[in-house]
Scaffold this active site. Structure first.
Site, PDB file in Angstrom:
ATOM      1  N   LEU A 116       0.799  -1.067  -0.068  1.00 28.37           N
ATOM      2  CA  LEU A 116       0.006  -0.285   0.001  1.00 28.37           C
ATOM      3  C   LEU A 116       0.883   1.267   0.103  1.00 28.37           C
ATOM      4  O   LEU A 116       2.014   1.056   0.639  1.00 28.37           O
ATOM      5  CB  LEU A 116      -0.797   0.282   1.115  1.00 28.37           C
ATOM      6  CG  LEU A 116      -1.760  -1.256   1.616  1.00 28.37           C
ATOM      7  CD1 LEU A 116      -2.435  -1.040   2.969  1.00 28.37           C
ATOM      8  CD2 LEU A 116      -2.712  -1.422   0.331  1.00 28.37           C
ATOM      9  N   ASP A 117       0.387   2.334  -0.426  1.00 31.97           N
ATOM     10  CA  ASP A 117       0.917   3.513  -0.419  1.00 31.97           C
ATOM     11  C   ASP A 117       0.532   4.262   0.757  1.00 31.97           C
ATOM     12  O   ASP A 117      -0.473   3.782   1.432  1.00 31.97           O
ATOM     13  CB  ASP A 117       0.700   4.435  -1.589  1.00 31.97           C
ATOM     14  CG  ASP A 117       1.444   5.717  -1.885  1.00 31.97           C
ATOM     15  OD1 ASP A 117       2.392   5.805  -0.779  1.00 31.97           O
ATOM     16  OD2 ASP A 117       1.327   6.712  -2.815  1.00 31.97           O
ATOM     17  N   LYS A 118       0.806   5.303   1.294  1.00 35.77           N
ATOM     18  CA  LYS A 118       0.214   5.798   2.376  1.00 35.77           C
ATOM     19  C   LYS A 118      -0.757   6.940   2.092  1.00 35.77           C
ATOM     20  O   LYS A 118      -1.788   6.976   2.341  1.00 35.77           O
ATOM     21  CB  LYS A 118       1.440   6.753   3.204  1.00 35.77           C
ATOM     22  CG  LYS A 118       0.881   7.447   4.572  1.00 35.77           C
ATOM     23  CD  LYS A 118       2.231   8.086   5.052  1.00 35.77           C
ATOM     24  CE  LYS A 118       2.645   9.345   4.612  1.00 35.77           C
ATOM     25  NZ  LYS A 118       1.855  10.493   4.426  1.00 35.77           N
TER      26      LYS A 118
END
Length: 268
Positions: A49-51
């Protein structure tokens, strides 16, 4: 669970399985694009996941502003407004800065646009000078030990830090004149979603272009197991990055190219 006991029933069982799988997914807010995706959903071992925009909702606000040199604070705030006024495209970070500092127009002599690889932008404003703003250690200015400690303190709170530097020209090094801390809001359902993944034995990895310590703090807040196990990727080779893909949970200061490399390494 559907058990096929007779080969002749395969033609009926397959579409029924797809329909049941799609229905269960829909009840849980999941849209499957293909039948293959339903089958593979049960085999997921790692989710990357990205933030920003994934764990957080992308809305940001300025939480701290500090003048670092001898330039009066009011003058620095006006320079920030002029720098933001020179931006041709507005993103979530720009919106937070404009909300705090305002936006003023000024003739632009030359500029270096922001890019996710460069992680800063720079502009020469007529009658004002040349300024760069962006991520610490990427903006062309030295970072003192005292400033480094301030950056780490904000990162420990899960905040992003931007530096404003005064330059002699767009090609030269300069000096940091101000520091801005920005915080973004965690999505209400992020913690619950990540918990569901981890309850099913799925490993969660966070891959972000932001400061590694900041990303680690945000990841810990939403319950990512091993969030304290992070690495900053700005000075790491592709070979080294591939070799540590499984070792770390959080990857900060990642370029778009490195994100692709990490996902390929984890798939392998």
């Amino acid at each position: 669970v559907l058990v096929i006991s007779c080969p002749c029933a395969l033609g009926l069982a397959t579409p029924v399985a797809i329909m049941v799988g799609s229905g269960v997914g829909a009840k849980n807010g999941i849209l499957f694009k293909t039948a293959e995706a339903i089958e593979k959903a049960g085999k997921i071992q790692i989710v990357a996941l990205d933030k920003t925009g994934t764990i957080t909702d992308g809305t940001m606000c300025v939480t701290a502003f500090e003048e670092l040199g001898v330039t009066p604070c009011d003058e620095i705030k006006r320079i920030m407004a002029l720098v933001e006024g020179s931006e041709e495209s507005i993103n979530n970070t720009s919106r937070a800065l404009i909300e705090y500092f305002g936006k003023e127009s000024c003739a632009v002599v030359d500029k270096v646009p922001f890019s996710s690889k460069r992680k800063y932008s720079a502009v020469t404003l007529e009658g004002v000078g040349t300024y760069a703003i962006g991520a610490p250690h990427f903006v062309p200015c030295p970072v003192s030990e005292a400033l480094e400690e301030k950056i780490k303190a904000h990162a420990a709170e899960g905040e992003r830090v931007l530096l404003l530097a005064r330059l002699d020209s767009l090609e030269s090094m300069g000096e940091a004149v101000a520091m801005v801390a920005i915080a973004d809001r965690i999505r209400p359902n992020a913690k619950e979603t990540i918990a569901k993944f981890q309850e099913q034995g799925v490993t969660v990895k966070i891959i972000s272009g932001d400061h590694a310590a900041t990303v680690s703090t945000i990841a810990a807040r939403v319950g990512v197991i091993g969030a304290e196990n992070y690495i900053s990727c700005e000075d790491i080779s592709d070979e080294e990055l591939s070799s540590v893909a499984e070792k770390y949970t959080v990857f900060g200061r990642v370029t778009p190219e490195q994100k692709v490399l990490l996902v390929k390494a984890l798939k392998a």
